[in-house]
Design a protein around this motif. Sequence first.
Motif, mmCIF file in Angstrom:
data_model
loop_
_atom_site.group_PDB
_atom_site.id
_atom_site.type_symbol
_atom_site.label_atom_id
_atom_site.label_comp_id
_atom_site.label_asym_id
_atom_site.label_seq_id
_atom_site.Cartn_x
_atom_site.Cartn_y
_atom_site.Cartn_z
ATOM 1 N N VAL A 17 1.022 -1.119 0.236
ATOM 2 C CA VAL A 17 -0.094 -0.144 0.019
ATOM 3 C C VAL A 17 0.979 1.353 -0.151
ATOM 4 C CG1 VAL A 17 -1.726 1.554 1.638
ATOM 5 C CG2 VAL A 17 -1.903 -1.106 0.809
ATOM 6 N N PHE A 18 2.129 1.214 0.648
ATOM 7 C CA PHE A 18 3.014 2.407 1.051
ATOM 8 C C PHE A 18 3.398 2.651 -0.630
ATOM 9 C CE2 PHE A 18 7.513 3.880 1.173
ATOM 10 C CZ PHE A 18 7.094 5.034 1.513
ATOM 11 N N THR A 19 3.914 1.641 -1.143
ATOM 12 C CA THR A 19 4.608 1.765 -2.618
ATOM 13 C C THR A 19 3.471 2.444 -3.601
ATOM 14 O OG1 THR A 19 4.530 -0.313 -2.853
ATOM 15 C CG2 THR A 19 6.525 0.420 -2.072
ATOM 16 N N ILE A 20 2.278 1.799 -3.577
ATOM 17 C CA ILE A 20 1.167 2.245 -4.540
ATOM 18 C C ILE A 20 0.930 3.832 -4.063
ATOM 19 C CG2 ILE A 20 -0.972 2.101 -5.012
ATOM 20 C CD1 ILE A 20 -1.105 -1.120 -4.562
ATOM 21 N N VAL A 21 0.679 4.252 -3.061
ATOM 22 C CA VAL A 21 0.690 5.606 -2.575
ATOM 23 C C VAL A 21 1.729 6.509 -2.896
ATOM 24 C CG1 VAL A 21 0.226 7.122 -0.884
ATOM 25 C CG2 VAL A 21 -1.049 5.060 -0.848
ATOM 26 N N ASP A 22 3.149 6.049 -2.756
ATOM 27 C CA ASP A 22 4.125 6.857 -3.019
ATOM 28 C C ASP A 22 4.436 7.002 -4.310
ATOM 29 O OD1 ASP A 22 6.610 8.005 -2.238
ATOM 30 O OD2 ASP A 22 7.701 6.397 -2.860
ATOM 31 N N CYS A 23 4.028 6.064 -5.223
ATOM 32 C CA CYS A 23 4.183 6.112 -6.585
ATOM 33 C C CYS A 23 3.006 6.952 -7.291
ATOM 34 C CB CYS A 23 4.005 4.687 -7.526
ATOM 35 S SG CYS A 23 4.190 4.602 -9.026
ATOM 36 N N ALA A 24 1.891 6.705 -6.617
ATOM 37 C CA ALA A 24 0.972 7.703 -7.344
ATOM 38 C C ALA A 24 0.949 9.130 -6.874
ATOM 39 C CB ALA A 24 -0.446 7.257 -6.725
#
Length: 152
Positions: A17-24
Amino acid sequence: MTRALLILALVATAFWVFTIVDCAVQPPTRHRGVSKPVWILIVVLIPVLGGLLWLLVGRVRRSAIAARRAPDDDPEFLGSLGAITDQDERIRRLEEELAQLDAEDDDPRWAADAPGQAAPGTPKAASPDAPPDPPVRPADGDDERGQRGAVS
């Protein structure tokens, strides 16, 4: 053992979830390799490995982005100062040429109302390189064929 797997699954989900949000939320200028939507797809479709790829390959660190500097601290700007003086020299030469052309325009030989010239309204002698005068239309608006209006 089950407890360790549950904790590992929870950590992996939080990381995903952290990497999805960070990428977005990163601006497109901070993405390396492929475009932002492709990185989001990689991170979503390959949960842990995609997140690791994003953090190691796709994300540009803040320290890697060049910080803005004042012009007097920028070596590229300081190196381009020689080019600016070349431009100033070209501008100075062009201004001199324009001043010479203006001086020629002030020459009485070229002035329309100079002494020795015909008064306005009188026909003047045509020079050999001057374009011919346009044909004069009759005063009533008809052309030479007796038609009125635009000529096709």
